[in-house]
Design a protein around this motif. Structure first.
Motif, PDB file in Angstrom:
ATOM      1  N   GLY A  83      -8.561   2.325  -4.554  1.00 21.81           N
ATOM      2  CA  GLY A  83      -9.697   1.425  -4.478  1.00 21.81           C
ATOM      3  C   GLY A  83      -9.971   0.940  -3.072  1.00 21.81           C
ATOM      4  N   GLY A  84     -11.077   0.172  -2.959  1.00 22.80           N
ATOM      5  CA  GLY A  84     -11.420  -0.473  -1.705  1.00 22.80           C
ATOM      6  C   GLY A  84     -11.747   0.506  -0.596  1.00 22.80           C
ATOM      7  N   GLN A  85     -11.735   0.000   0.625  1.00 25.17           N
ATOM      8  CA  GLN A  85     -12.020   0.832   1.793  1.00 25.17           C
ATOM      9  C   GLN A  85     -10.796   1.598   2.274  1.00 25.17           C
ATOM     10  OE1 GLN A  85     -13.763  -1.669   4.801  1.00 25.17           O
ATOM     11  NE2 GLN A  85     -15.514  -2.235   3.524  1.00 25.17           N
ATOM     12  N   LYS A  94       3.450   8.924   5.434  1.00 28.76           N
ATOM     13  CA  LYS A  94       2.061   8.695   5.066  1.00 28.76           C
ATOM     14  C   LYS A  94       1.713   7.225   5.307  1.00 28.76           C
ATOM     15  CE  LYS A  94       2.129  12.257   1.457  1.00 28.76           C
ATOM     16  NZ  LYS A  94       1.196  13.193   2.117  1.00 28.76           N
ATOM     17  N   PRO A  95       0.527   6.950   5.842  1.00 33.53           N
ATOM     18  CA  PRO A  95       0.157   5.556   6.082  1.00 33.53           C
ATOM     19  C   PRO A  95      -0.015   4.783   4.771  1.00 33.53           C
ATOM     20  CG  PRO A  95      -1.716   7.011   6.459  1.00 33.53           C
ATOM     21  CD  PRO A  95      -0.528   7.895   6.252  1.00 33.53           C
ATOM     22  N   VAL A  96       0.475   3.567   4.755  1.00 31.69           N
ATOM     23  CA  VAL A  96       0.254   2.677   3.617  1.00 31.69           C
ATOM     24  C   VAL A  96      -1.122   2.051   3.776  1.00 31.69           C
ATOM     25  CG1 VAL A  96       1.016   0.588   2.440  1.00 31.69           C
ATOM     26  CG2 VAL A  96       2.695   2.231   3.275  1.00 31.69           C
ATOM     27  N   LEU A  97      -1.963   2.192   2.760  1.00 32.12           N
ATOM     28  CA  LEU A  97      -3.353   1.757   2.822  1.00 32.12           C
ATOM     29  C   LEU A  97      -3.536   0.425   2.100  1.00 32.12           C
ATOM     30  CD1 LEU A  97      -5.004   5.185   1.937  1.00 32.12           C
ATOM     31  CD2 LEU A  97      -4.482   4.288   4.212  1.00 32.12           C
ATOM     32  N   ASP A  98      -4.406  -0.405   2.635  1.00 32.76           N
ATOM     33  CA  ASP A  98      -4.813  -1.637   1.968  1.00 32.76           C
ATOM     34  C   ASP A  98      -5.943  -1.274   1.011  1.00 32.76           C
ATOM     35  OD1 ASP A  98      -5.787  -4.046   1.111  1.00 32.76           O
ATOM     36  OD2 ASP A  98      -5.972  -4.948   3.094  1.00 32.76           O
ATOM     37  N   THR A  99      -5.665  -1.266  -0.286  1.00 31.69           N
ATOM     38  CA  THR A  99      -6.649  -0.859  -1.296  1.00 31.69           C
ATOM     39  C   THR A  99      -7.120  -2.043  -2.130  1.00 31.69           C
ATOM     40  OG1 THR A  99      -4.852  -0.287  -2.828  1.00 31.69           O
ATOM     41  CG2 THR A  99      -5.696   1.472  -1.416  1.00 31.69           C
ATOM     42  N   ARG A 151      -7.519 -13.054  -4.827  1.00 27.93           N
ATOM     43  CA  ARG A 151      -6.257 -13.479  -5.425  1.00 27.93           C
ATOM     44  C   ARG A 151      -5.416 -12.285  -5.867  1.00 27.93           C
ATOM     45  NH1 ARG A 151      -5.817 -17.447  -9.905  1.00 27.93           N
ATOM     46  NH2 ARG A 151      -3.712 -17.541  -9.069  1.00 27.93           N
ATOM     47  N   SER A 152      -5.534 -11.203  -5.149  1.00 25.32           N
ATOM     48  CA  SER A 152      -4.717 -10.025  -5.454  1.00 25.32           C
ATOM     49  C   SER A 152      -4.469  -9.263  -4.165  1.00 25.32           C
ATOM     50  CB  SER A 152      -5.413  -9.119  -6.475  1.00 25.32           C
ATOM     51  OG  SER A 152      -6.532  -8.478  -5.898  1.00 25.32           O
ATOM     52  N   CYS A 153      -3.539  -8.336  -4.247  1.00 26.89           N
ATOM     53  CA  CYS A 153      -3.264  -7.469  -3.099  1.00 26.89           C
ATOM     54  C   CYS A 153      -2.837  -6.113  -3.639  1.00 26.89           C
ATOM     55  CB  CYS A 153      -2.164  -8.062  -2.220  1.00 26.89           C
ATOM     56  SG  CYS A 153      -1.918  -7.132  -0.674  1.00 26.89           S
ATOM     57  N   ALA A 154      -3.361  -5.059  -3.066  1.00 22.62           N
ATOM     58  CA  ALA A 154      -3.021  -3.701  -3.497  1.00 22.62           C
ATOM     59  C   ALA A 154      -2.662  -2.863  -2.284  1.00 22.62           C
ATOM     60  CB  ALA A 154      -4.187  -3.067  -4.259  1.00 22.62           C
ATOM     61  N   ARG A 155      -1.650  -2.040  -2.451  1.00 21.64           N
ATOM     62  CA  ARG A 155      -1.213  -1.121  -1.410  1.00 21.64           C
ATOM     63  C   ARG A 155      -1.020   0.260  -2.035  1.00 21.64           C
ATOM     64  NH1 ARG A 155      -2.893  -4.562   1.270  1.00 21.64           N
ATOM     65  NH2 ARG A 155      -1.873  -5.773   2.929  1.00 21.64           N
ATOM     66  N   PRO A 206     -10.996  14.094  -4.488  1.00 21.74           N
ATOM     67  CA  PRO A 206     -11.168  12.659  -4.278  1.00 21.74           C
ATOM     68  C   PRO A 206      -9.887  12.051  -3.705  1.00 21.74           C
ATOM     69  CG  PRO A 206     -10.709  13.064  -6.574  1.00 21.74           C
ATOM     70  CD  PRO A 206     -10.828  14.420  -5.932  1.00 21.74           C
ATOM     71  N   ARG A 207     -10.001  10.836  -3.207  1.00 25.51           N
ATOM     72  CA  ARG A 207      -8.856  10.180  -2.578  1.00 25.51           C
ATOM     73  C   ARG A 207      -7.982   9.547  -3.669  1.00 25.51           C
ATOM     74  NH1 ARG A 207     -10.645   5.852   1.481  1.00 25.51           N
ATOM     75  NH2 ARG A 207     -10.990   4.710  -0.449  1.00 25.51           N
ATOM     76  N   ILE A 208      -7.075  10.348  -4.190  1.00 23.74           N
ATOM     77  CA  ILE A 208      -6.181   9.846  -5.229  1.00 23.74           C
ATOM     78  C   ILE A 208      -4.767   9.737  -4.663  1.00 23.74           C
ATOM     79  CG2 ILE A 208      -7.555  10.863  -7.076  1.00 23.74           C
ATOM     80  CD1 ILE A 208      -5.442  13.020  -7.365  1.00 23.74           C
TER      81      ILE A 208
END
Length: 618
Positions: free
Chosen positions: A406-408, A419-424, A429-433, A441-443
């Motif tokens: 998700g996200g950018q 592999k780079p850890v992405l901020d998704t 009030r949440s955080c995804a990595r 697709p970017r899976i």
């Protein structure tokens, strides 16, 4: 532990066997080591039991169910072979004393130990019951104590013996009489409440040092279980009411595992074992380490090795007292190797489809960070849980494998397995990595922490690294039949000619994620096929139950939902799994410029029939 005997096998599947842990009426348990170095406890069933085909069938079914138990405070089943001459299963090895050994050697537990024991057993029951199982043989010897809390073993295995007098002595009961529920003692049908009663009896043992129902004989013990009220007067007052409720003779009046877990919040003592129990845990680890170093060889005489062993234990105890890492058990000063050193995470599409996401929330993956509370499979790619951290917070946690990130997906500045850890992150009030495994697709793999106060991004990154470590070193996979929709590549699941007919034009497949594929033609519309294990909808009032293609797809349910804009979605249940879930084929058709819902639904049936035909050829 003892050395292997002359008739003991040297391996079980891919696991090398090292030592004999113990044996009983059902079989023997051996210490083994997997190719990646992890230790396993291999339960090998006696040959005379394996000769009975009904036993094998039940054992196979129970193993499959047990492999779904992956949450906190359970020793996960990693591998099994129910068709071997001596059927076996391998669980995560737990180095620690049993609850029985701890009470016998160290006496009743203080409030902090009771709090940790209660919370751990409640969490274990939630995971076992989530998998659609009842343990049936919860007893102190089936609960092992570790630094992180209790670990329940042997879930689901007792049922393999149940109901066959050829496999047990005439009139005997499967289970341990002193910790049975009244309904089990009387041979009545069991529900999850039976396990709650057994936990209550173990908590009373832990609080007082005495078994509440044990009599001079088995008949007397069973009579006590059914008719006598347990004396809970010596249980700390803060836990007495919930223990009384667990031991209610009426299953309907017992608390649920979640209510049992919530009850520990009233205990103010800091959770943790006594110093004596911690020393037992250290000694158990030292013994296991010694057998690993022997690698199946006969040990030296006791008088020659005892000083060295004592030095190892003393050093480990010193580390514990000094606040050092409790997992350190070294005979030299070398640091532990990095499990991800020089490794990359490269998974095929087939491997991604078969990843068991809920195993990624198991104690052996995230146990040092906290524990999962009743992980629930959202679909084949996603597992969700409420996660209790070491400081008592309970954020929501979701682990996804093979889904679109998700996200950018901006780089967070750290990396894992190169592999780079992405901020998704996509929600407040949440955080995804996450890390990307495919570009279009970017899976990839993603961990999302939500509904928590404060910054949880560090926790999300740490959990992601633990998940990636497990995926890289010991990939957890689901056990599904050969003709399972989970195995299907959705983009090749149907003949292209069927898609062309449904679309009115040729179209190339475009994967949406690891379980979904779309065929889209500008000006015509699109077809989407999804093949995964998901919640069933045949009891959902929003969906209409139908018969597809005159019933040629089989007797299981097919359902449909439509929209006023001409979108038709048809879903077919291929195989029920556990609880309210099943393996589903979902086909959605959107016809641009046409509001003919009947034509759209006819197209879904045509495509659905093609997918089922392809599946049957597997």
């Amino acid at each position: 532990m003892q050395p292997l005997g002359p008739h003991d096998p040297l391996s079980a599947g891919r696991h090398r066997l090292i030592a004999l842990i113990g044996q009983g009426a059902m079989g023997r348990v051996l210490l083994g080591r997997s190719p990646d170095g992890r230790l396993v406890a291999v339960k090998m069933i006696h040959r005379h039991l394996a000769r009975n085909p009904e036993f094998r069938a039940r054992f196979r079914m129970e193993v499959q169910s047990s492999q779904r138990v992956t949450g906190a405070y359970t020793a996960a089943v990693m591998d099994a072979d129910p068709d071997a001459p001596e059927p076996w299963l391998a669980s995560v090895f737990v180095a620690g004393p049993s609850l029985r050994e701890a009470i016998d050697q160290s006496g009743p537990m203080p409030p902090g130990g009771l709090r940790l024991l209660t919370a751990g057993l409640a969490s274990a029951l939630m995971e076992i019951h989530r998998a659609g199982m009842v343990h049936r043989d919860l007893k102190p010897s089936n609960v092992l104590l570790t630094d992180d809390g209790p670990s329940v073993i042997d879930f689901g295995i007792a049922r393999a013996l149940e109901g066959d007098t050829q496999l047990t002595t005439t009139g005997s009961l499967v289970g341990s009489p002193a910790f049975m529920s009244p309904e089990q003692a009387e041979g009545r049908p069991l529900t999850t409440a039976s396990d709650v009663f057994s936990v209550g009896a173990m908590l009373l043992l832990a609080a007082t040092g005495e078994s509440p129902f044990l009599g001079a004989s088995t008949p007397q013990t069973l009579y006590n279980v059914v008719h006598n009220r347990a004396d809970t007067s010596r249980v700390p007052p803060v836990l007495r009411a919930v223990v009384d409720a667990c031991l209610d003779k009426n299953p309907a009046y017992r608390p649920t595992p979640l209510q049992l877990l919530e009850s520990v919040e009233a205990v103010t003592a800091r959770p943790g074992w006594s110093g004596a129990v911690r020393q037992q845990i250290v000694q158990a680890r030292a013994d296991a380490q010694r057998w690993v170093m022997l690698d199946g060889r006969m040990p030296e005489p006791e008088k020659r090795r005892q000083p060295a062993r004592g030095a190892v234990i003393a050093a480990a105890v010193t580390l514990l007292v000094a606040g050092g890492a409790t997992a350190v058990l070294l005979t030299r000063t070398e640091s532990a190797p990095d499990p991800l050193a020089n490794k990359t995470l490269e998974l095929s599409d087939e491997q991604l489809r078969l990843v068991d996401t809920c195993q990624l929330l198991g104690t052996d993956v995230v146990g040092t960070l906290g524990h999962s509370i009743e992980p629930m499979l959202t679909n084949s790619s996603v597992c969700h849980t409420q996660f209790m951290t070491a400081d008592g917070k309970k954020p929501d946690m979701t682990v996804s494998v093979g889904t679109v990130l998700g996200g950018q997906a901006k780089e967070s500045g750290i990396s894992v397995v190169g592999k780079p850890v992405l901020d998704t992150t996509t929600e407040s009030r949440s955080c995804a990595r996450g890390i990307a495994l495919r570009a279009q697709p970017r899976i990839g793999v993603e961990v999302k922490i939500g509904l928590a106060d404060g910054d949880v991004c560090e926790l999300a990154s740490t959990v992601l690294q633990a998940v990636v470590t497990r995926l890289t070193t010991d990939l957890p996979t689901v056990s599904v039949p050969k003709q399972s929709v989970v195995r299907l590549d959705p983009c090749t699941s149907v003949d292209p000619a069927i898609i062309e007919t449904a679309m009115g034009a040729k179209a190339d497949p475009s994967p949406e994620n690891i379980h979904s594929c779309t065929w889209k033609v500008s000006g015509h519309g699109l077809v989407t096929v999804r093949t995964a294990e998901e919640p069933r909808v045949d009891d959902n009032s929003r969906y209409t139950n139908i018969v597809v293609n005159g019933g040629t797809l089989g007797d299981l349910a097919s359902t449909r939902i439509t929209t006023t804009s001409g979108v038709c979605t048809t879903i077919h249940l291929v195989r029920p799994t556990i609880e309210d879930r099943g393996e589903l084929i979902t086909v959605m058709v959107v016809r641009v410029g046409q509001n003919d819902i009947e034509a759209a639904c006819a197209a879904t049936e045509s495509v659905l029939g093609g997918v089922v035909d392809r599946l049957r050829k597997y």
